[in-house]
Motif scaffolding. Structure first.
Motif, PDB file in Angstrom:
ATOM      1  N   UNK A 174      -6.235  -5.369 -46.434  1.00  0.00           N
ATOM      2  CA  UNK A 174      -5.384  -5.469 -47.612  1.00  0.00           C
ATOM      3  C   UNK A 174      -5.175  -6.956 -47.854  1.00  0.00           C
ATOM      4  N   UNK A 175      -5.429  -7.384 -49.074  1.00  0.00           N
ATOM      5  CA  UNK A 175      -5.350  -8.820 -49.372  1.00  0.00           C
ATOM      6  C   UNK A 175      -4.210  -9.095 -50.336  1.00  0.00           C
ATOM      7  N   UNK A 176      -3.405 -10.057 -49.991  1.00  0.00           N
ATOM      8  CA  UNK A 176      -2.355 -10.483 -50.903  1.00  0.00           C
ATOM      9  C   UNK A 176      -2.986 -11.520 -51.840  1.00  0.00           C
ATOM     10  N   UNK A 177      -3.425 -11.030 -52.986  1.00  0.00           N
ATOM     11  CA  UNK A 177      -4.215 -11.900 -53.868  1.00  0.00           C
ATOM     12  C   UNK A 177      -3.314 -12.747 -54.764  1.00  0.00           C
ATOM     13  N   UNK A 178      -2.812 -13.833 -54.204  1.00  0.00           N
ATOM     14  CA  UNK A 178      -1.992 -14.723 -55.032  1.00  0.00           C
ATOM     15  C   UNK A 178      -2.895 -15.613 -55.888  1.00  0.00           C
ATOM     16  N   UNK A 179      -2.270 -16.374 -56.772  1.00  0.00           N
ATOM     17  CA  UNK A 179      -3.063 -17.175 -57.714  1.00  0.00           C
ATOM     18  C   UNK A 179      -3.957 -18.182 -57.000  1.00  0.00           C
ATOM     19  N   UNK A 180      -3.433 -18.731 -55.922  1.00  0.00           N
ATOM     20  CA  UNK A 180      -4.191 -19.741 -55.179  1.00  0.00           C
ATOM     21  C   UNK A 180      -5.487 -19.128 -54.619  1.00  0.00           C
ATOM     22  N   UNK A 218      -2.337  -0.629 -49.564  1.00  0.00           N
ATOM     23  CA  UNK A 218      -2.710  -0.413 -48.160  1.00  0.00           C
ATOM     24  C   UNK A 218      -3.184   1.014 -47.932  1.00  0.00           C
ATOM     25  N   UNK A 219      -2.565   1.943 -48.644  1.00  0.00           N
ATOM     26  CA  UNK A 219      -3.018   3.343 -48.533  1.00  0.00           C
ATOM     27  C   UNK A 219      -4.447   3.477 -49.049  1.00  0.00           C
ATOM     28  N   UNK A 220      -4.690   2.832 -50.170  1.00  0.00           N
ATOM     29  CA  UNK A 220      -6.038   2.909 -50.759  1.00  0.00           C
ATOM     30  C   UNK A 220      -7.058   2.289 -49.809  1.00  0.00           C
ATOM     31  N   UNK A 277      -4.330  -0.552 -61.166  1.00  0.00           N
ATOM     32  CA  UNK A 277      -3.377  -0.429 -60.067  1.00  0.00           C
ATOM     33  C   UNK A 277      -3.816  -1.306 -58.903  1.00  0.00           C
ATOM     34  N   UNK A 278      -5.112  -1.315 -58.650  1.00  0.00           N
ATOM     35  CA  UNK A 278      -5.617  -2.073 -57.499  1.00  0.00           C
ATOM     36  C   UNK A 278      -7.005  -2.613 -57.789  1.00  0.00           C
ATOM     37  N   UNK A 279      -7.344  -3.687 -57.096  1.00  0.00           N
ATOM     38  CA  UNK A 279      -8.690  -4.243 -57.198  1.00  0.00           C
ATOM     39  C   UNK A 279      -9.355  -4.060 -55.837  1.00  0.00           C
ATOM     40  N   UNK A 280     -10.550  -3.470 -55.874  1.00  0.00           N
ATOM     41  CA  UNK A 280     -11.269  -3.186 -54.638  1.00  0.00           C
ATOM     42  C   UNK A 280     -12.527  -4.053 -54.606  1.00  0.00           C
ATOM     43  N   UNK A 281     -12.686  -4.839 -53.561  1.00  0.00           N
ATOM     44  CA  UNK A 281     -13.904  -5.649 -53.422  1.00  0.00           C
ATOM     45  C   UNK A 281     -14.768  -5.068 -52.328  1.00  0.00           C
ATOM     46  N   UNK A 320     -12.065  -4.786 -49.347  1.00  0.00           N
ATOM     47  CA  UNK A 320     -10.771  -5.450 -49.498  1.00  0.00           C
ATOM     48  C   UNK A 320     -10.039  -4.851 -50.680  1.00  0.00           C
ATOM     49  N   UNK A 321      -8.776  -4.596 -50.491  1.00  0.00           N
ATOM     50  CA  UNK A 321      -7.978  -4.039 -51.580  1.00  0.00           C
ATOM     51  C   UNK A 321      -6.792  -4.953 -51.831  1.00  0.00           C
ATOM     52  N   UNK A 322      -6.551  -5.247 -53.101  1.00  0.00           N
ATOM     53  CA  UNK A 322      -5.336  -5.978 -53.441  1.00  0.00           C
ATOM     54  C   UNK A 322      -4.632  -5.203 -54.543  1.00  0.00           C
ATOM     55  N   UNK A 323      -3.319  -5.279 -54.558  1.00  0.00           N
ATOM     56  CA  UNK A 323      -2.572  -4.517 -55.550  1.00  0.00           C
ATOM     57  C   UNK A 323      -1.191  -5.112 -55.696  1.00  0.00           C
ATOM     58  N   UNK A 324      -0.607  -4.919 -56.891  1.00  0.00           N
ATOM     59  CA  UNK A 324       0.771  -5.351 -57.097  1.00  0.00           C
ATOM     60  C   UNK A 324       1.706  -4.483 -56.259  1.00  0.00           C
TER      61      UNK A 324
END
Lengths: 357, 179
Positions: free
Chosen positions: A199-205, A172-174, A90-94, A162-166
């Protein structure tokens, strides 16, 4: 007459007799059994007995060091949960301090995968099996281990979460939940830590940038935030050579924070704004009263934290770059104080007064 | 008076989810934890709440415990902070009748005097005096150690301790306690 000793003895006896027995209730609440080894052995059977032995021996031999790392290996008993948990991420946490660790978590906020992004991260994860554990428990275990192993200390006191998620709302809650949890956890430690949550918008770039440079997506996200903030000398390369602590300090000082900021990143290793201005004034041979429009800003150039100092005096505009850690004057520049002039864009022309001392 | 010596390794073992270590630590310290909470809050329900929260906190914080040679002081500081939080949050109702129930539970005939001493401590001493006397009685700590836990000067602890015991003796004398 009753004496002091007897008063104390009777007082202690009365209080002991009045003490309620809540042991069973506590043991149940903490999910504690007297013999934790057995389920642990089963849990790790898949990974081979060697690993179990290693962590167990470690916990016995490094009694003061076991605190976090080994502790949580044993503590995380969610074997059954793990078997039933969804593998879907669901999410990636760094988590970045200097060690960087990436946790993939599922919709039940259980850890599906934990990987070390750098060598220090491997040191932290060594012997820890976080799979199936609750994300908060896992974060606390990691931060606990960073404290025990000294990565997190009074000078390097900042944690980037840092949390990123689809699902950006859920992500953002996480982020808010985990930042709060880590802050509560570190509040109980001797280190006065700062927690920056984003909260990070982890796009491909961004992912490619992170992976090409061997850093976490979270750290890459903070670098992107800093670059996007503008009005700075920062470049991608320059920021890449900074530690997480330096990046967080820079963010803090330039008001480029993530969504959450608890505590204060330690800046005691830098000379400070006043001293930076004083160094520049002294170099220019001017007093504070002789200048106007003085501005000092923390920045980064050539992979080091600097202060940009600017002021005006006697129809001239002065610009300095001062090394933040030493107060050394890296560059000084003097121009005619005229917005309309036509040679104000010079970087290294003959008018500039270069000084390497 | 024997000093309560707590083995530091219990906390270290507890950090490894060792249930036996938790049980042992509870058995050795529950009386002091509850007694100390009572001495601050003077209300058995609140003291029991704090006792519960304190053991949960002790367990969850075991991983961050740094061996200092005085694990009991660490535990008591946790208890004190939880009590102070409760007071700050305005969740404490100091009620002597509560405490009467507590003493009432001690109905063993041999415990009549125990009960009277407890009643006296709870009714005639102020909060700091109660804490000092209870800690001294239940842990055998030196005044210096108590001063550290309570964040008071050692001299203050010593004089309050002496004054507290005098007050208690006087009160018991008027109640006709003779030994």
């Amino acid at each position: 007459m009753i004496d002091n000793n007897e008063i104390e003895k009777r007082l202690a006896s009365a209080l002991n007799a009045a003490t309620p027995d809540i042991l069973d209730e506590l043991m149940a609440e903490l999910d504690l059994s007297e013999k934790p080894e057995q389920p642990m052995r089963e849990k790790l059977a898949d990974d081979g007995q060697e690993r179990y032995k290693k962590s167990f021996v470690r916990s016995r031999s490094f009694r003061t060091l076991i605190s976090c790392a080994a502790a949580f290996i044993l503590m995380i008993g969610g074997f059954t949960v793990w078997k039933n948990a969804s593998e879907k991420v669901l999410a990636v946490v760094d988590l970045d301090v200097n060690p960087s660790i990436e946790l993939s978590i599922n919709n039940k906020e259980k850890v599906v995968k934990a990987i070390a992004v750098n060598e220090d991260g491997k040191d932290i994860l060594d012997g820890m099996d976080l799979k199936g554990s609750d994300a908060k428990t896992a974060c606390n275990a990691i931060v606990g281990s960073m404290l025990t192993k000294g990565y997190l200390n009074d000078r390097s006191n900042s944690i980037l979460l840092s949390v990123s998620s689809g699902d950006s709302k859920k992500g953002q809650e996480i982020e808010a939940e985990l930042s709060d949890c880590i802050n509560s956890y570190t509040s109980g430690s001797e280190v006065s830590a700062a927690v920056m949550g984003q909260y990070v918008d982890a796009d491909d770039e961004l992912k490619a940038f992170a992976s090409n440079n061997g850093i976490s997506t979270g750290k890459a996200g903070l670098i992107r935030r800093l670059l996007e903030s503008g009005g700075t000398k920062m470049t991608e390369d320059s920021l890449l050579s900074l530690s997480t602590q330096e990046l967080i300090v820079l963010g803090q000082e330039r008001n480029v924070s993530g969504e959450t900021m608890y505590g204060e990143a330690y800046t005691g290793d830098y000379i400070g704004y006043e001293s930076a201005l004083a160094a520049a004034l002294s170099h220019a041979g001017l007093d504070r009263e002789q200048v106007s429009g003085a501005e000092v800003e923390m920045d980064c150039e050539n992979g080091a934290i600097i202060y940009d100092v600017e002021f005006r005096s006697g129809g001239q505009e002065f610009e300095y770059e001062i090394a933040a850690s030493t107060g050394e004057i890296i560059q000084s520049k003097k121009d005619i104080d005229d917005d309309m002039d036509d040679d104000s864009d010079d970087d290294d022309n003959a008018d500039d007064e270069q000084d390497d001392d | 008076m024997a000093t309560l010596q707590l083995d530091e390794n219990l906390i270290i073992r507890m950090a490894s989810n060792d249930g036996a270590a938790f049980r042992e630590l509870y058995q050795q310290t529950s009386g002091v934890v509850y007694g100390f909470a009572m001495s601050i809050l003077r209300n058995k329900h609140d003291a029991e709440d704090v006792m519960h929260d304190a053991f949960i906190k002790i367990y969850s914080s075991a991983v961050t415990y740094r061996p200092s040679g005085n694990p009991m002081a660490w535990i008591l500081t946790i208890v004190r902070n939880l009590c102070l939080n409760k007071i700050r949050a305005g969740k404490v109702c100091e009620d002597l009748s509560e405490y009467d129930d507590l003493a009432g539970a001690l109905n063993d005939s041999d415990a009549v005097l125990d009960r009277m001493v407890l009643e006296t401590a709870m009714s005639v001493l102020d909060a700091e005096e109660r804490q000092i006397v209870v800690l001294h009685a239940m842990t055998g700590f030196r005044h210096r150690e108590i001063a550290e836990i309570l964040d008071l000067p050692t001299g203050t602890v010593l004089s309050k301790y002496n004054r507290a015991l005098k007050k208690m003796k006087k009160e018991m004398e008027t109640k006709g306690v003779e030994r």
